[in-house]
Design an enzyme around this catalytic site. Sequence first.
Site, PDB file in Angstrom:
ATOM      1  N   LYS A 192       0.821  -1.211   0.000  1.00  0.00           N
ATOM      2  CA  LYS A 192       0.000   0.000   0.000  1.00  0.00           C
ATOM      3  C   LYS A 192       0.853   1.258   0.000  1.00  0.00           C
ATOM      4  O   LYS A 192       0.378   2.355  -0.255  1.00  0.00           O
ATOM      5  CB  LYS A 192      -0.953  -0.011   1.193  1.00  0.00           C
ATOM      6  CG  LYS A 192      -2.065  -1.011   1.008  1.00  0.00           C
ATOM      7  CD  LYS A 192      -3.245  -0.732   1.901  1.00  0.00           C
ATOM      8  CE  LYS A 192      -4.380  -1.678   1.534  1.00  0.00           C
ATOM      9  NZ  LYS A 192      -5.358  -1.779   2.630  1.00  0.00           N
ATOM     10  N   HIS A 217      -1.565  -4.148  -4.563  1.00  0.00           N
ATOM     11  CA  HIS A 217      -0.721  -4.052  -3.363  1.00  0.00           C
ATOM     12  C   HIS A 217      -0.054  -5.371  -2.923  1.00  0.00           C
ATOM     13  O   HIS A 217       1.079  -5.329  -2.450  1.00  0.00           O
ATOM     14  CB  HIS A 217      -1.445  -3.340  -2.196  1.00  0.00           C
ATOM     15  CG  HIS A 217      -2.403  -4.188  -1.438  1.00  0.00           C
ATOM     16  ND1 HIS A 217      -3.728  -4.314  -1.771  1.00  0.00           N
ATOM     17  CD2 HIS A 217      -2.229  -4.977  -0.347  1.00  0.00           C
ATOM     18  CE1 HIS A 217      -4.322  -5.126  -0.931  1.00  0.00           C
ATOM     19  NE2 HIS A 217      -3.437  -5.547  -0.045  1.00  0.00           N
ATOM     20  N   HIS A 241      -2.417 -13.046   0.551  1.00  0.00           N
ATOM     21  CA  HIS A 241      -3.390 -12.888   1.638  1.00  0.00           C
ATOM     22  C   HIS A 241      -4.790 -12.516   1.154  1.00  0.00           C
ATOM     23  O   HIS A 241      -5.722 -12.453   1.940  1.00  0.00           O
ATOM     24  CB  HIS A 241      -2.883 -11.909   2.708  1.00  0.00           C
ATOM     25  CG  HIS A 241      -2.838 -10.469   2.293  1.00  0.00           C
ATOM     26  ND1 HIS A 241      -1.821  -9.943   1.535  1.00  0.00           N
ATOM     27  CD2 HIS A 241      -3.677  -9.441   2.536  1.00  0.00           C
ATOM     28  CE1 HIS A 241      -2.029  -8.650   1.339  1.00  0.00           C
ATOM     29  NE2 HIS A 241      -3.161  -8.322   1.937  1.00  0.00           N
TER      30      HIS A 241
HETATM   31 FE   LIG Z   1      -4.336  -6.412   1.877  1.00  0.00          FE
END
Ligand SMILES: [Fe+2]
Length: 339
Positions: A192, A217, A241
């Site tokens: 990010k 990201h 993730h």
């Molecule tokens: Fe994330």
Amino acid sequence: MGEPVARIMVVDDNEMNIRVLEALLSGRGYTVSTAHDGEEALEKIQEEIPDLMLLDAMMPRVDGFAVLKKLKENPKTRLIPVVMLTALSDLDSNVKAVELGADDFLTKPFNKALLLARVRSLLHVKFLLDELESVDEIIAMTARIVEAKDEYTEGHVERVTAFALGLGQAAGLNEWSMRNLRRGALLHDLGKIAVPDDVLNKPGKLDKEEWDHILRHPEVGASILKGLKSLASVVDIVLHHHEKLDGSGYPDGLKGDEITIESRIMAIADIYDALTTKRSYKEGMSKETALRILQEEGQEGKLDERLVNIFSQLVERGEFESLGDRIPNLFNIPPPPPR
Ligand SMILES: [Fe+2]
């Protein structure tokens, strides 16, 4: 840059031996402390942890083996390298010392050059291990920098890390996986850093191009970490993730077993926090509603159902209830020892 001055503790019940070792080691620039029996050694370690110990095996009252056992049981002292000094060339004691976790042993009368060489090499390893601990400090600092950039997600990294570690432990992950999970959780949104601030902090709906920034990201985060050898197994968690078991996630659309347990855990922790946190454009959901959504995703084959169930039990038991009080310490959890 040379290595810092090492502190060596010499433990021996024989005053003559202590003097010889003290003179030898302080002559080489080491700082030496001494103890005359096991009990005194354990007391002194409470005050200051040495970088290395030379520990006589045979001593009255608390002997060297008992001291060694105590040191290895305590997380604070188990990484101190220990050289056992055995008076006997008795194989049994040497085997016992190594079995209890001694890093090396020397039989008396010892050769001075050999002793110094062992001391030097063990200290070198010790300082490398200390460096590894600072890797974790850098990770925690990096996580804070990323978080400071995103004004809506204050505390997100800490909470997600706590959820992930709680779930990981309950799911029976080993120490190595837990270390990777902790590092991965702290760094999961590192990418990010490359998302423009006005996109990250935009209160309204995002357009296509803005979404593309956000969706990239995981890849950006993984590519930042890729060059760091010690984080190789963490990169996968950062990259995956947002994957879902049915292939509907991003960036790689992985399915089922292609997604590691660490990444599955991260997904659950991350989604749960996003749902329950208040943002400027939405209220935070109740725990019950958020858990219901996770369970639905489990039944639909998107999230790992077994892990969702374990996580639900933890939340329902109030496992994360007092998280607010624990957050300041979360970045300082000592890492498990490296392999
Ligand atoms: Fe994330």
